[in-house]
Enzyme design. Structure first.
Site, PDB file in Angstrom:
ATOM      1  N   SER A   1       0.827  -1.144   0.210  1.00  8.79           N
ATOM      2  CA  SER A   1       0.218   0.258  -0.260  1.00  8.79           C
ATOM      3  C   SER A   1       1.340   1.315  -0.327  1.00  8.79           C
ATOM      4  O   SER A   1       1.696   1.479   0.596  1.00  8.79           O
ATOM      5  CB  SER A   1      -0.165  -0.421   0.997  1.00  8.79           C
ATOM      6  OG  SER A   1      -1.363   1.192   1.676  1.00  8.79           O
TER       7      SER A   1
ATOM      8  N   TYR B   1      -1.516  -1.194  10.585  1.00  4.46           N
ATOM      9  CA  TYR B   1      -2.187  -1.210   8.717  1.00  4.46           C
ATOM     10  C   TYR B   1      -0.729  -0.683   8.265  1.00  4.46           C
ATOM     11  O   TYR B   1       0.034  -1.360   7.618  1.00  4.46           O
ATOM     12  CB  TYR B   1      -3.298  -0.229   8.405  1.00  4.46           C
ATOM     13  CG  TYR B   1      -2.921  -1.152   7.314  1.00  4.46           C
ATOM     14  CD1 TYR B   1      -4.056  -1.469   6.363  1.00  4.46           C
ATOM     15  CD2 TYR B   1      -2.351   0.292   6.157  1.00  4.46           C
ATOM     16  CE1 TYR B   1      -3.888  -1.792   5.182  1.00  4.46           C
ATOM     17  CE2 TYR B   1      -3.088   0.487   5.119  1.00  4.46           C
ATOM     18  CZ  TYR B   1      -3.819  -1.269   4.091  1.00  4.46           C
ATOM     19  OH  TYR B   1      -3.585  -1.317   3.089  1.00  4.46           O
TER      20      TYR B   1
ATOM     21  N   LYS C   1       2.247  -2.798   6.068  1.00  2.33           N
ATOM     22  CA  LYS C   1       3.049  -3.145   4.346  1.00  2.33           C
ATOM     23  C   LYS C   1       3.611  -2.311   4.616  1.00  2.33           C
ATOM     24  O   LYS C   1       4.752  -3.049   3.137  1.00  2.33           O
ATOM     25  CB  LYS C   1       1.620  -1.952   3.907  1.00  2.33           C
ATOM     26  CG  LYS C   1       0.526  -2.392   4.357  1.00  2.33           C
ATOM     27  CD  LYS C   1      -0.325  -3.476   3.587  1.00  2.33           C
ATOM     28  CE  LYS C   1      -1.657  -3.647   3.034  1.00  2.33           C
ATOM     29  NZ  LYS C   1      -2.132  -4.936   2.697  1.00  2.33           N
TER      30      LYS C   1
HETATM   31  P1  NDP Z   1     -11.393  -6.268   0.591  1.00  2.00           P
HETATM   32  O1  NDP Z   1     -11.506  -5.935   2.036  1.00  2.00           O
HETATM   33  O2  NDP Z   1     -12.430  -5.711  -0.294  1.00  2.00           O
HETATM   34  O3  NDP Z   1     -10.867  -7.414   0.769  1.00  2.00           O
HETATM   35  C1  NDP Z   1     -10.236  -7.817   1.016  1.00  2.00           C
HETATM   36  C2  NDP Z   1     -10.146 -10.155   0.727  1.00  2.00           C
HETATM   37  O4  NDP Z   1      -9.570 -10.380   1.677  1.00  2.00           O
HETATM   38  C3  NDP Z   1     -11.719 -10.184   1.043  1.00  2.00           C
HETATM   39  O5  NDP Z   1     -11.976 -10.744  -0.142  1.00  2.00           O
HETATM   40  C4  NDP Z   1     -11.163 -10.905   2.566  1.00  2.00           C
HETATM   41  O6  NDP Z   1     -11.773 -11.485   2.750  1.00  2.00           O
HETATM   42  C5  NDP Z   1      -9.637 -11.834   2.498  1.00  2.00           C
HETATM   43  N1  NDP Z   1      -8.975 -11.900   3.560  1.00  2.00           N
HETATM   44  C6  NDP Z   1      -9.160 -11.339   4.820  1.00  2.00           C
HETATM   45  N2  NDP Z   1      -8.333 -12.155   5.305  1.00  2.00           N
HETATM   46  C7  NDP Z   1      -7.700 -13.042   5.168  1.00  2.00           C
HETATM   47  C8  NDP Z   1      -7.058 -14.487   5.373  1.00  2.00           C
HETATM   48  N3  NDP Z   1      -6.566 -14.306   7.086  1.00  2.00           N
HETATM   49  N4  NDP Z   1      -6.671 -14.938   4.505  1.00  2.00           N
HETATM   50  C9  NDP Z   1      -7.658 -15.342   3.219  1.00  2.00           C
HETATM   51  N5  NDP Z   1      -8.019 -13.883   2.990  1.00  2.00           N
HETATM   52  C10 NDP Z   1      -8.350 -12.971   4.304  1.00  2.00           C
HETATM   53  O7  NDP Z   1     -10.003  -5.092   0.655  1.00  2.00           O
HETATM   54  P2  NDP Z   1      -9.367  -4.196  -0.634  1.00  2.00           P
HETATM   55  O8  NDP Z   1      -9.875  -5.555  -2.053  1.00  2.00           O
HETATM   56  O9  NDP Z   1      -9.759  -3.005  -1.313  1.00  2.00           O
HETATM   57  O10 NDP Z   1      -7.391  -4.684  -0.902  1.00  2.00           O
HETATM   58  C11 NDP Z   1      -6.692  -5.732  -1.104  1.00  2.00           C
HETATM   59  C12 NDP Z   1      -5.792  -5.404  -0.944  1.00  2.00           C
HETATM   60  O11 NDP Z   1      -4.671  -4.185  -1.378  1.00  2.00           O
HETATM   61  C13 NDP Z   1      -4.953  -5.626   0.619  1.00  2.00           C
HETATM   62  O12 NDP Z   1      -3.594  -6.055   0.708  1.00  2.00           O
HETATM   63  C14 NDP Z   1      -5.815  -4.371   0.625  1.00  2.00           C
HETATM   64  O13 NDP Z   1      -4.562  -3.604   1.972  1.00  2.00           O
HETATM   65  C15 NDP Z   1      -4.889  -3.242   0.052  1.00  2.00           C
HETATM   66  N6  NDP Z   1      -4.990  -2.105  -0.409  1.00  2.00           N
HETATM   67  C16 NDP Z   1      -5.828  -1.924  -0.691  1.00  2.00           C
HETATM   68  C17 NDP Z   1      -6.646  -0.486  -1.006  1.00  2.00           C
HETATM   69  C18 NDP Z   1      -7.335   0.474  -1.070  1.00  2.00           C
HETATM   70  O14 NDP Z   1      -7.204   1.386  -1.048  1.00  2.00           O
HETATM   71  N7  NDP Z   1      -8.175  -0.881  -1.378  1.00  2.00           N
HETATM   72  C19 NDP Z   1      -4.952   1.157  -0.908  1.00  2.00           C
HETATM   73  C20 NDP Z   1      -3.805   0.123  -0.500  1.00  2.00           C
HETATM   74  C21 NDP Z   1      -3.704  -1.388  -0.465  1.00  2.00           C
HETATM   75  P3  NDP Z   1     -13.397 -11.147   3.332  1.00  2.00           P
HETATM   76  O15 NDP Z   1     -14.110 -11.176   2.666  1.00  2.00           O
HETATM   77  O16 NDP Z   1     -13.719 -12.255   4.298  1.00  2.00           O
HETATM   78  O17 NDP Z   1     -12.942 -10.859   4.465  1.00  2.00           O
END
Ligand code: NDP
Length: 279
Positions: A168, A183, A187
């Site tokens: 991130s 967080y 990251k």
């Molecule tokens: P979401 O919350 O929409 O998606 C994250 C996914 O990861 C969900 O499906 C979640 O499952 C799954 N997950 C969480 N914990 C686990 C676990 N222990 N094992 C397997 N799967 C897991 O987040 P984003 O799509 O926004 O983010 C995706 C990545 O990008 C993350 O790493 C985030 O930190 C990073 N990011 C996002 C930004 C943003 O602005 N959106 C900016 C910068 C980085 P469940 O649905 O059950 O929670």
């Protein structure tokens, strides 16, 4: 070493668009159930990947993933989007799940470690141990376990694969006035993890990079935007483009990182934040 860059029998110049094709490649994407993970998984399918395995927590059906699955099936280009129930914080489970994929597909070429969580903001001096451990467990340990699982299969099949750790912009920047110590720390670790793994695996042709998105509109960010009505304006004003990003704005960069178009890119952090860092 000089032959590797000059001998025409080793280096055959392909057509530029052919460098981006992922034909016959097999990918795993953690957190591929929704949001950025799912968007990137679909991009890999559209770029020709034979199979993309979405590793995510066990679910009783998920409309977003199912719609993506049906879309990929309708493309009728031989690509498959698969779901694997897997908690990335369990090293043994991730290794086993990805080994089974290797047994079945006889290859793993691409890994996108996108599973991540963001907890409520808590004063850094009051941050409770269990909350801090939880964030580190998913965002740092889980990313390592996923990258290991894929890298082990790449080594097993002698594949010069591409591993992308989703970090991130918070890994390098703080979020003015709203800094999440867990967080941001988790990251930041991913950036150094990518560099370290890239150095260890470079001789095997396995590339490891981190991808650092800025604010993107997904369920993860929506939970805060819904709670704080002025936050969208604040984030937009912190960005030279005057807005936050859309998940589909990562499709091109993930296809490039996964493909032969980026064969000399490793140990790098690719920042996709609409210029937030420059503001
Ligand atoms: P979401 O919350 O929409 O998606 C994250 C996914 O990861 C969900 O499906 C979640 O499952 C799954 N997950 C969480 N914990 C686990 C676990 N222990 N094992 C397997 N799967 C897991 O987040 P984003 O799509 O926004 O983010 C995706 C990545 O990008 C993350 O790493 C985030 O930190 C990073 N990011 C996002 C930004 C943003 O602005 N959106 C900016 C910068 C980085 P469940 O649905 O059950 O929670």
């Amino acid at each position: 070493a000089i032959r590797a860059v000059t001998d025409p029998s080793i280096y055959v110049r392909p057509k530029i668009f052919d460098e981006f094709t992922l034909a016959d490649r097999v990918a795993i994407v953690s957190g591929g159930n929704r949001g950025l993970g799912l968007e990137m998984a679909m991009a890999l399918c559209e770029a020709g990947a034979r199979a993309v395995y979405c590793l995510d927590l066990p679910k009783q059906g998920c409309a977003e993933w199912q719609a993506a699955h049906d879309f990929v099936a309708r493309m009728d280009r031989g690509s498959r989007l698969e779901y694997v129930s897997c908690d990335v914080t369990n090293q043994n489970r991730v290794w086993t799940a990805v080994e089974e994929i290797g047994n079945k597909e006889k290859r793993v070429d691409i890994c996108v470690a996108a599973a991540g969580i963001l907890m409520n903001h808590i004063d850094c001096l009051e941050y409770p141990e269990d909350e801090f451990r939880k964030v580190m467990d998913v965002n740092t340990n889980g990313v390592l376990f996923t990258a290991q699982a894929a890298g082990r299969q790449m080594r097993r099949f002698g594949i010069p694969g591409s591993i992308v750790l989703v970090a991130s912009m918070s890994g390098t920047l703080t979020n003015r006035g709203h800094s999440w110590v867990s967080y941001n720390t988790s990251k930041s670790a991913c950036l150094q993890m990518a560099r370290s793994m890239a150095c260890e695996l470079g001789k095997e042709g396995i590339r490891v990079n981190s991808l650092s998105p800025g604010h993107i509109f997904t369920a993860l960010t929506r939970q805060y935007l819904d709670k704080h009505p002025t936050l969208l304006d604040k984030w937009s004003n912190l960005n030279p483009m005057g807005r936050i990003g859309r998940p589909d704005e990562l499709r091109g960069v993930i296809t490039w990182l996964a493909s032969d178009a980026s064969t000399f890119c490793t140990g790098s952090d690719i920042l996709v934040d609409g210029g937030h860092h420059a503001w």
